[in-house]
Design a protein around this motif. Structure first.
Motif, PDB file in Angstrom:
ATOM      1  N   ILE A 432      -9.486 -29.300  45.814  1.00 59.20           N
ATOM      2  CA  ILE A 432     -10.989 -30.566  45.041  1.00 59.20           C
ATOM      3  C   ILE A 432     -11.977 -29.759  44.602  1.00 59.20           C
ATOM      4  O   ILE A 432     -11.816 -30.657  43.056  1.00 59.20           O
ATOM      5  CB  ILE A 432     -11.026 -30.926  46.374  1.00 59.20           C
ATOM      6  CG1 ILE A 432      -9.750 -30.940  47.853  1.00 59.20           C
ATOM      7  CG2 ILE A 432     -11.602 -32.351  46.238  1.00 59.20           C
ATOM      8  CD1 ILE A 432     -10.339 -32.206  48.914  1.00 59.20           C
ATOM      9  N   LEU A 433     -12.781 -28.933  44.995  1.00 62.05           N
ATOM     10  CA  LEU A 433     -13.687 -28.647  44.115  1.00 62.05           C
ATOM     11  C   LEU A 433     -13.100 -27.732  42.567  1.00 62.05           C
ATOM     12  O   LEU A 433     -14.218 -28.735  41.280  1.00 62.05           O
ATOM     13  CB  LEU A 433     -14.943 -27.618  44.635  1.00 62.05           C
ATOM     14  CG  LEU A 433     -15.854 -27.004  44.087  1.00 62.05           C
ATOM     15  CD1 LEU A 433     -17.246 -28.234  43.931  1.00 62.05           C
ATOM     16  CD2 LEU A 433     -16.930 -25.882  44.893  1.00 62.05           C
ATOM     17  N   ASP A 434     -12.372 -26.975  42.564  1.00 59.63           N
ATOM     18  CA  ASP A 434     -12.414 -27.158  41.643  1.00 59.63           C
ATOM     19  C   ASP A 434     -11.351 -27.407  40.359  1.00 59.63           C
ATOM     20  O   ASP A 434     -11.929 -27.457  39.275  1.00 59.63           O
ATOM     21  CB  ASP A 434     -11.308 -25.646  41.407  1.00 59.63           C
ATOM     22  CG  ASP A 434     -10.652 -23.997  42.243  1.00 59.63           C
ATOM     23  OD1 ASP A 434     -12.746 -24.107  42.862  1.00 59.63           O
ATOM     24  OD2 ASP A 434     -10.650 -23.686  42.972  1.00 59.63           O
ATOM     25  N   SER A 435     -10.669 -28.790  41.021  1.00 59.66           N
ATOM     26  CA  SER A 435     -10.219 -29.770  40.639  1.00 59.66           C
ATOM     27  C   SER A 435     -11.599 -30.836  40.013  1.00 59.66           C
ATOM     28  O   SER A 435     -11.417 -30.795  38.109  1.00 59.66           O
ATOM     29  CB  SER A 435      -9.706 -30.373  41.221  1.00 59.66           C
ATOM     30  OG  SER A 435      -8.642 -31.116  41.031  1.00 59.66           O
ATOM     31  N   LEU A 436     -12.656 -30.546  40.032  1.00 62.72           N
ATOM     32  CA  LEU A 436     -13.422 -31.276  39.905  1.00 62.72           C
ATOM     33  C   LEU A 436     -14.495 -30.610  38.447  1.00 62.72           C
ATOM     34  O   LEU A 436     -14.606 -30.905  37.679  1.00 62.72           O
ATOM     35  CB  LEU A 436     -14.874 -31.646  40.398  1.00 62.72           C
ATOM     36  CG  LEU A 436     -15.240 -32.781  40.377  1.00 62.72           C
ATOM     37  CD1 LEU A 436     -14.834 -34.281  39.626  1.00 62.72           C
ATOM     38  CD2 LEU A 436     -16.430 -33.156  40.924  1.00 62.72           C
ATOM     39  N   LEU A 437     -14.644 -29.194  38.995  1.00 61.68           N
ATOM     40  CA  LEU A 437     -14.965 -28.228  37.551  1.00 61.68           C
ATOM     41  C   LEU A 437     -13.806 -28.198  36.456  1.00 61.68           C
ATOM     42  O   LEU A 437     -14.896 -27.348  35.584  1.00 61.68           O
ATOM     43  CB  LEU A 437     -15.062 -26.691  38.734  1.00 61.68           C
ATOM     44  CG  LEU A 437     -16.618 -26.701  40.162  1.00 61.68           C
ATOM     45  CD1 LEU A 437     -16.534 -25.553  40.495  1.00 61.68           C
ATOM     46  CD2 LEU A 437     -17.552 -27.075  39.635  1.00 61.68           C
ATOM     47  N   LYS A 438     -13.727 -28.539  36.829  1.00 55.42           N
ATOM     48  CA  LYS A 438     -12.685 -27.900  35.313  1.00 55.42           C
ATOM     49  C   LYS A 438     -12.451 -29.331  34.251  1.00 55.42           C
ATOM     50  O   LYS A 438     -12.439 -28.810  32.855  1.00 55.42           O
ATOM     51  CB  LYS A 438     -11.152 -27.910  35.072  1.00 55.42           C
ATOM     52  CG  LYS A 438     -10.462 -26.918  36.346  1.00 55.42           C
ATOM     53  CD  LYS A 438      -8.824 -27.132  36.125  1.00 55.42           C
ATOM     54  CE  LYS A 438      -8.371 -25.838  36.919  1.00 55.42           C
ATOM     55  NZ  LYS A 438      -6.981 -25.907  36.838  1.00 55.42           N
ATOM     56  N   LEU A 439     -13.592 -30.215  35.118  1.00 59.16           N
ATOM     57  CA  LEU A 439     -13.896 -31.599  33.969  1.00 59.16           C
ATOM     58  C   LEU A 439     -15.049 -31.019  32.935  1.00 59.16           C
ATOM     59  O   LEU A 439     -16.024 -30.037  33.765  1.00 59.16           O
ATOM     60  CB  LEU A 439     -14.371 -32.685  34.800  1.00 59.16           C
ATOM     61  CG  LEU A 439     -13.266 -33.400  35.150  1.00 59.16           C
ATOM     62  CD1 LEU A 439     -13.798 -34.291  36.497  1.00 59.16           C
ATOM     63  CD2 LEU A 439     -12.354 -34.525  34.615  1.00 59.16           C
ATOM     64  N   PRO A 440     -14.927 -31.432  31.689  1.00 59.14           N
ATOM     65  CA  PRO A 440     -15.908 -30.901  30.903  1.00 59.14           C
ATOM     66  C   PRO A 440     -17.329 -30.948  30.897  1.00 59.14           C
ATOM     67  O   PRO A 440     -17.679 -32.484  31.411  1.00 59.14           O
ATOM     68  CB  PRO A 440     -15.431 -31.944  29.374  1.00 59.14           C
ATOM     69  CG  PRO A 440     -14.079 -32.558  29.400  1.00 59.14           C
ATOM     70  CD  PRO A 440     -14.201 -32.149  31.159  1.00 59.14           C
ATOM     71  N   GLY A 441     -18.546 -30.107  31.181  1.00 60.51           N
ATOM     72  CA  GLY A 441     -19.933 -30.582  31.073  1.00 60.51           C
ATOM     73  C   GLY A 441     -19.944 -30.191  32.615  1.00 60.51           C
ATOM     74  O   GLY A 441     -21.294 -30.979  33.538  1.00 60.51           O
ATOM     75  N   MET A 442     -19.189 -30.340  33.553  1.00 61.82           N
ATOM     76  CA  MET A 442     -19.497 -30.380  35.113  1.00 61.82           C
ATOM     77  C   MET A 442     -19.661 -29.292  35.933  1.00 61.82           C
ATOM     78  O   MET A 442     -19.635 -27.916  35.623  1.00 61.82           O
ATOM     79  CB  MET A 442     -18.044 -31.134  36.164  1.00 61.82           C
ATOM     80  CG  MET A 442     -17.884 -30.716  37.290  1.00 61.82           C
ATOM     81  SD  MET A 442     -18.468 -32.605  37.782  1.00 61.82           S
ATOM     82  CE  MET A 442     -17.511 -34.101  37.191  1.00 61.82           C
TER      83      MET A 442
END
Length: 615
Positions: A432-442
């Motif tokens: 879940i965390l990796d999925s969000l960290l792929k968003l730009p600037g996260m």
């Protein structure tokens, strides 16, 4: 008369307590809705009641034997290769067994079975005669007619009857299980999410059927309209309790609000009383200390000091009683906090379908010369029976598929966020965390904060997406929409697997969203709250557009179909009305020339609106 009693049920799963202290009873003839947050154990509780799994504590008293229960699961027979007809017939126990036995004996008598030549024909014929007599006695041939009628009533037509159950759509599987229950007519029915994947017509039929069923019904559902229209009472399952509320969902909400207000009043009253007691205890303790010190060896003053001690002990005892019977501070359960942000969009039209036609290979046409525009500020709900192309329309809008003919014109500024029913765009190997960290600037800190707002605890953020429940996957998918900076959201059944609390948070976010929305959903609460235009797809490629809310749609003359020109006029009228409201709300300019210009602009807008409304 109760037909089922649950007392102090307790269940753990992988060392974690799912629920405890769960007690309730089901009375004959009731319709009870069981609901609670995703993951609280609703399906597990139903399976405990059915005896499929064992509770870790508590007592279940089944006054009605399990043989007279009927059960519909969320994911029943998902991989079954049996035909649709066989699955529906198999719910009727002995009749289905006799039918299969007669068919097998018939094949042996005809020499079609592998060992048919090894045995004399007479015993087989005698066995067939016995089974046939029993089948006729139980009304077997009438039962076969009832099965076929039930399938047709639920729009499961003959071409589907021989299709493997696993190859059916979600809606068809649900209707097939309902048909099996209609035929077997158990005295007590347990339904797990019966409204999932059902279209508007089938939902209305199911509501009528549940209300008029002669037996008892216990069901899990997150469909608030369905609960309102069918439930005699609501059972709210929480981790440490199960509370009964009379009436449907709207009645439950009123009772919960009253409970919260009462608890707030009692908590405030108790807090003030506690403060007074603590002040009295402090004061009496100080008086005793000073009196005892001043008394010295004087018996009279020592006796007087002891009176303060008695009062001190009385106040301390009162404080202990208050703490023992204390009212907990009212606090709302953790809620999903989200705000969908859309980029500014200057143009009035985001995209336009011009004379679009589409059909799948070897399939019937879904659209023929379809004209539809999506404009700034639109909240379009796409409705219609299953199979008419609602999800296909969304795929055309997003560009996932191309039309057979016609054009789809997209504004160059258009940025689309797409939520697909199947959630196929999620990488199941990511955490879940990796999925969000792929968003730009996260950043790591921002991601963890956001995940906490989306009800994911510190430990859960390391779960792989492939291991999540459907409700959890939906929340992850919404995260990607939340930070996608889209100006058009295309949503295909976004709330199907969400609990009621989370659905309401999503509704609030969609209402506040600044861009346009096109949504396919059977959630009538969501349509009522978020939609300002309705597109109703019907069979034989017919498309009807209704301008206004869901309540308007339910009241107005539905025979009126808007032409593309009329749609354009209504859209323009709405935009002009918005401009007019903005001009009227402006402060009056100080300069006379500017005031005249403002008045002139307002008059021109009024004339143009009046002309459009007249046409």
């Amino acid at each position: 008369m109760p037909i089922l009693k649950a007392m102090d049920l307790y269940k753990e799963w992988d060392g974690t307590v799912l629920f405890e202290n769960v007690s309730f009873e089901v009375k004959e003839g009731e319709r009870l809705a069981l609901f609670g947050r995703n993951g609280v154990g609703k399906t597990t509780l139903l399976q405990c009641l059915l005896g499929r799994i064992t509770a870790d504590g508590g007592i279940i008293q089944r006054v009605l034997p399990l043989e007279e229960w009927g059960w519909m699961e969320q994911q029943a027979l998902a991989d079954s290769s049996a035909s649709l007809l066989t699955v529906v017939q198999s719910g009727s126990g002995e009749l289905h067994r006799l039918k299969l036995e007669m068919e097998w004996l018939q094949r042996r008598m005809n020499g079609e079975a592998e060992d048919s030549s090894a045995q004399p024909i007479e015993p087989i014929m005698a066995q067939y005669s016995t089974s046939f007599e029993r089948y006729v006695q139980l009304g077997g041939y009438e039962w076969e007619v009832t099965v076929e009628k039930s399938l047709l009533q639920l729009r499961l037509d003959k071409p589907l009857w021989d299709r493997p159950f696993s190859a059916l759509s979600g809606g068809q599987k649900t209707r097939a299980q309902l048909a099996a229950l209609m035929v077997s007519r158990p005295k007590f029915i347990v339904l797990d999410e019966p409204t999932n994947h059902l279209d508007e017509d089938t939902l209305e039929w199911l509501e009528h059927w549940v209300r008029n069923y002669r037996g008892t019904v216990l069901y899990v559902s997150h469909d608030r309209t369905f609960i309102d229209r069918t439930a005699d009472a609501v059972l709210e399952l929480e981790k440490s309790d199960c509370t009964r509320y009379t009436g449907g969902y709207s009645d439950y909400r009123k009772q919960k609000e009253l409970e919260l207000r009462t608890q707030e009043t009692e908590y405030t009253k108790q807090k003030l009383e506690k403060e007074k007691l603590l002040e009295s205890i402090r004061r009496y303790a100080e008086w005793f200390r000073q009196s005892h010190k001043a008394a010295g060896q004087n018996d009279f003053y020592r006796s007087k000091a002891k009176k303060n001690v008695s009062r001190l002990h009385a106040k301390e005892a009162a404080l202990e009683r208050l703490e023992r019977d204390r009212v907990d501070k009212p606090r709302e359960a953790a809620q999903l906090k989200m705000k969908l942000e859309g980029e500014a969009f200057a143009a009035s039209t985001l995209l336009r379908l011009q004379e679009v036609s589409f059909r799948y290979p070897d399939g019937e046409p879904l659209f023929e010369r379809l004209c539809l525009s999506v404009n700034r500020g639109d909240r379009i709900a796409v409705m219609g029976p299953n199979g008419v192309g609602k999800s296909t329309l969304l795929k055309l809008l997003t560009g996932e598929i191309a039309p057979r003919s016609g054009d789809i014109v997209r504004n160059p500024q258009l940025k689309t966020g797409y939520f697909a029913q199947e959630l196929h765009h999620l990488n199941t190997d990511d955490t879940i965390l990796d999925s969000l960290l792929k968003l730009p600037g996260m950043t790591q800190t921002e991601a963890r904060t956001i995940l906490g707002c989306f009800l994911f605890s510190r430990e859960e953020v390391h779960k792989r997406i492939g291991a999540l429940s459907m409700g959890e996957k939906c929340r992850v998918a919404f995260l990607r929409l939340l930070f996608g900076q889209s100006n058009l959201l295309v949503l295909d059944e976004p709330t199907n697997y969400l609990d009621i609390d989370t659905r309401e948070r999503v509704e609030e976010a969609l209402v506040e969203y600044g861009g346009a929305i096109v949504i396919v959903t059977h959630d009538r609460y969501l349509i009522r709250k978020a939609a300002n235009r309705l597109v109703h797809l019907q069979r034989e490629c017919e498309v009807r557009v209704y301008d206004g809310s869901y309540d308007d749609y339910m009241l107005k003359d539905r025979s009126h179909i808007l032409t593309p020109e009329q749609q354009g006029q209504e859209n323009e009228c709405r935009q002009l009305e918005l401009q007019l409201a903005q001009l009227i709300s402006r402060e009056e300019p100080e300069e006379a020339e500017e005031r005249q210009r403002l008045i002139r602009d307002i008059q021109q807008l009024k004339r143009r609106i009046a002309l459009l409304q007249k046409n």
